[in-house]
Scaffold this motif. Structure first.
Motif, mmCIF file in Angstrom:
data_model
loop_
_atom_site.group_PDB
_atom_site.id
_atom_site.type_symbol
_atom_site.label_atom_id
_atom_site.label_comp_id
_atom_site.label_asym_id
_atom_site.label_seq_id
_atom_site.Cartn_x
_atom_site.Cartn_y
_atom_site.Cartn_z
ATOM 1 N N ALA A 238 71.690 -12.200 95.018
ATOM 2 C CA ALA A 238 70.328 -13.333 94.422
ATOM 3 C C ALA A 238 69.702 -12.277 94.858
ATOM 4 O O ALA A 238 68.880 -11.442 94.008
ATOM 5 N N VAL A 239 69.604 -10.809 95.953
ATOM 6 C CA VAL A 239 68.724 -10.204 96.026
ATOM 7 C C VAL A 239 68.436 -9.033 94.894
ATOM 8 O O VAL A 239 67.782 -8.358 94.206
ATOM 9 N N LEU A 240 70.496 -9.171 94.633
ATOM 10 C CA LEU A 240 70.068 -7.368 93.456
ATOM 11 C C LEU A 240 69.949 -7.980 92.219
ATOM 12 O O LEU A 240 69.010 -7.464 91.162
ATOM 13 N N ARG A 241 69.886 -9.292 91.842
ATOM 14 C CA ARG A 241 70.178 -9.843 91.036
ATOM 15 C C ARG A 241 67.941 -10.140 90.214
ATOM 16 O O ARG A 241 67.317 -9.466 89.492
ATOM 17 N N TRP A 242 67.202 -10.203 91.978
ATOM 18 C CA TRP A 242 65.484 -10.122 91.453
ATOM 19 C C TRP A 242 65.389 -9.048 91.336
ATOM 20 O O TRP A 242 64.610 -8.824 90.903
ATOM 21 N N VAL A 243 65.482 -7.308 92.246
ATOM 22 C CA VAL A 243 65.979 -6.238 91.969
ATOM 23 C C VAL A 243 65.930 -5.837 90.601
ATOM 24 O O VAL A 243 64.778 -5.615 89.656
ATOM 25 N N GLU A 244 66.888 -6.669 89.777
ATOM 26 C CA GLU A 244 67.197 -6.172 88.553
ATOM 27 C C GLU A 244 65.904 -6.665 87.490
ATOM 28 O O GLU A 244 66.157 -5.858 86.510
ATOM 29 N N SER A 245 65.714 -7.801 88.147
ATOM 30 C CA SER A 245 64.550 -8.130 87.067
ATOM 31 C C SER A 245 63.288 -8.151 86.923
ATOM 32 O O SER A 245 62.495 -8.408 86.638
ATOM 33 N N ARG A 246 63.108 -7.099 87.743
ATOM 34 C CA ARG A 246 61.728 -6.463 88.079
ATOM 35 C C ARG A 246 61.489 -4.248 88.120
ATOM 36 O O ARG A 246 62.935 -4.361 88.052
ATOM 37 N N ASP A 247 60.668 -4.218 87.479
ATOM 38 C CA ASP A 247 60.892 -2.765 87.123
ATOM 39 C C ASP A 247 60.055 -2.162 88.608
ATOM 40 O O ASP A 247 58.960 -2.123 88.481
ATOM 41 N N ILE A 248 61.392 -2.097 89.586
ATOM 42 C CA ILE A 248 60.571 -1.895 91.057
ATOM 43 C C ILE A 248 61.347 -0.679 91.234
ATOM 44 O O ILE A 248 61.623 0.362 92.942
ATOM 45 N N ALA A 249 62.162 0.506 90.495
ATOM 46 C CA ALA A 249 62.514 1.651 90.671
ATOM 47 C C ALA A 249 61.960 2.896 91.643
ATOM 48 O O ALA A 249 62.396 3.429 92.480
ATOM 49 N N ALA A 250 60.231 2.872 91.096
ATOM 50 C CA ALA A 250 60.013 3.456 91.624
ATOM 51 C C ALA A 250 59.567 3.424 92.842
ATOM 52 O O ALA A 250 59.255 4.151 94.211
ATOM 53 N N GLU A 251 59.008 2.249 93.166
ATOM 54 C CA GLU A 251 58.821 1.343 94.807
ATOM 55 C C GLU A 251 60.147 1.860 95.533
ATOM 56 O O GLU A 251 59.906 3.050 96.598
ATOM 57 N N ILE A 252 61.044 1.816 95.126
ATOM 58 C CA ILE A 252 61.927 1.917 95.558
ATOM 59 C C ILE A 252 62.281 3.784 95.913
ATOM 60 O O ILE A 252 62.898 4.124 97.499
ATOM 61 N N GLU A 253 62.046 4.348 95.591
ATOM 62 C CA GLU A 253 62.563 5.762 95.421
ATOM 63 C C GLU A 253 61.375 6.695 96.318
ATOM 64 O O GLU A 253 61.585 7.151 97.158
ATOM 65 N N ALA A 254 60.461 5.559 96.213
ATOM 66 C CA ALA A 254 59.118 5.950 97.057
ATOM 67 C C ALA A 254 59.648 5.874 98.832
ATOM 68 O O ALA A 254 58.761 6.798 99.676
ATOM 69 N N ARG A 255 60.253 4.716 98.583
ATOM 70 C CA ARG A 255 60.872 4.772 100.132
ATOM 71 C C ARG A 255 62.068 5.368 100.610
ATOM 72 O O ARG A 255 61.450 5.936 101.850
ATOM 73 N N ARG A 256 62.723 5.673 99.804
ATOM 74 C CA ARG A 256 63.891 6.648 99.848
ATOM 75 C C ARG A 256 63.517 8.111 100.040
ATOM 76 O O ARG A 256 63.772 8.504 101.566
ATOM 77 N N ASN A 257 61.951 8.499 100.018
ATOM 78 C CA ASN A 257 61.291 9.962 100.584
ATOM 79 C C ASN A 257 61.202 10.064 101.616
ATOM 80 O O ASN A 257 61.402 10.420 102.459
ATOM 81 N N LEU A 258 60.189 8.587 102.145
ATOM 82 C CA LEU A 258 59.930 8.348 103.193
ATOM 83 C C LEU A 258 60.532 8.519 104.738
ATOM 84 O O LEU A 258 60.460 8.813 104.979
ATOM 85 N N LEU A 259 61.788 8.489 103.933
ATOM 86 C CA LEU A 259 63.116 7.541 104.586
ATOM 87 C C LEU A 259 63.539 9.280 105.236
ATOM 88 O O LEU A 259 63.870 9.600 106.650
#
Ligand code: KG4
Ligand code: ZN
Length: 375
Positions: A238-259
């Motif tokens: 369900a979380v995966l579907r939630w992510v796929e239905s939104r355009d949040i790739a940039a947000e996720i990448e920003a967090r990976r960079n932070l990490l």
């Protein structure tokens, strides 16, 4: 070594206390501890491999064995030193025999066998899951109380989500378990998917209070057959579907960079997490807690439990602790302190104590068992 530890240790030795050295290496922590009479922790050393596995988003078995090999001798030495104890002072040597990663288990168990052989002290093999339960037994004893039986034990970690009935004499009956992912694994997978790295539980725990736990509705897993079994894979999907239905790739990448830049603080994570994602995290954590506590309460009622034990890494979760306290269960609920919730060796030494008293010793031929069960 702290002077105080040395003083306590020599006093305990003078009183004829039984000192057990515990060794734990089932997953990604190399740990050793000295515990007196199953209740006084004289030392507890944990060498975490988090920085090694973090960048891969999960535990890499080959790397884990190598790290255990590197750490086992210094970790055991430090545990003995901090406790002011020599091998000759020990009553027994205990080690985790399973379940876990076989290459990891082998390192701790083989070293324990060598120490047992060299010192002439008996070897006691301990099931890792039983160890988690004994973290609570140890602390309750230490506080002058006792866990009353029958107890319901919910062991919830990265590898396990199990419900056991615990009877007098530490006899176990399995009531339910996960049919797919463990709860901690669900935390870890969701965190990885959203760019928060590994392990996922602690960061989701820190961010969940900033979101609305009712914002995203997850359906409660309906189980055919044993209704006390758990399932977390639906939540993860369900979380995966939630992510796929939104355009949040940039947000996720920003967090990976932070990490990649280091170990982000809560404020840094918050700045990199829009409200909708905070709501998702809060709702996800809420759904996991509901799944755990609903089946936990039902099991407790079924066995007429006189106490409830919640142990394992996920027992650190503050939302779970709060919800369990206000769940109005008809008996006391015990959690280990956070240091004894995640993998450690004090719990292994504590679990070995009743076995020591019953002379349940293991032969040096005993083998590590990746899929060992408790009941
Ligand atoms: O017991 P443990 O150290 O190792 C296993 O036996 O698996 O548990 C590790 C698991 C990981 O999945 C981690 O994400 C989870 O416990 N964990 C938490 C929290 N702290 C650790 N899950 C939720 N909230 C936490 N605060
Ligand atoms: Zn564990």
């Amino acid at each position: 070594m702290a002077l105080e530890d040395a003083a306590i240790s020599s006093e305990l030795k003078a009183q004829g206390s039984k000192l057990i050295l515990g060794i734990e290496s089932s997953c990604d922590e190399t740990a050793a501890a000295v515990v007196a009479n199953g209740e006084t922790v004289l030392s507890s050393v944990v060498a975490s491999q988090m920085s090694t596995h973090g960048k891969y988003g999960g535990v890499v078995p080959e790397l884990a064995s190598r790290e255990h090999l590197r750490a086992i001798v210094p970790v055991v030495r430090e545990a003995l030193e901090r406790a002011g104890t020599r091998l000759e002072d020990l009553a027994a040597i205990a080690a985790t025999v399973g379940p876990g990663l076989v290459g990891s288990l082998l390192v701790g168990l083989t070293y324990a066998k060598s120490l047992s052989f060299a010192s002439g002290r008996p070897l006691i093999a301990v099931n890792h899951i039983e160890g988690h339960i004994h973290a609570v037994v140890l602390e309750t004893k230490r506080a002058g109380g006792a866990v009353e039986f029958p107890a319901l034990a919910l062991v919830v970690s990265g590898g396990h989500t199990h419900l056991f009935e615990v009877r007098e004499g530490f006899r176990y009956r399995l009531l339910g378990k996960t049919r797919d992912d463990a709860a901690g694994e669900a935390f870890d997978k969701v965190a990885k998917l959203l760019g928060y790295g590994y392990p996922g539980g602690p960061v989701i725990d820190r961010l969940a209070p900033y979101g609305d736990s009712q914002a995203v509705r997850f359906t409660f897993a309906k189980m055919k057959g044993n209704v006390l079994d758990f399932s977390f894979s639906g939540l993860k999907t369900a979380v995966l579907r939630w992510v796929e239905s939104r355009d949040i790739a940039a947000e996720i990448e920003a967090r990976r960079n932070l990490l990649r830049a280091g170990n982000p603080s809560t404020d840094e994570w918050l700045a990199a997490t829009p409200q909708a994602t905070l709501d998702l995290l809060a709702s996800f954590q809420h759904a996991v807690i509901r799944e755990l506590l609903t089946r936990g309460a039902r099991s407790a009622a079924e066995i007429d439990a006189r106490s409830v034990i919640i142990a394992g890494g996920v027992a650190c979760n503050s939302g779970l602790r709060e919800a369990a306290r206000s769940a109005d269960l008809p008996c006391p609920v015990y959690f280990p302190s956070p240091g004894l919730s995640t993998d450690n060796a004090a719990m292994i030494a504590a679990a070995a104590f009743p076995k020591f008293e019953n002379r349940q010793f293991s032969s040096l031929e005993i083998r590590a068992e990746a899929g060992l069960t408790l009941a």
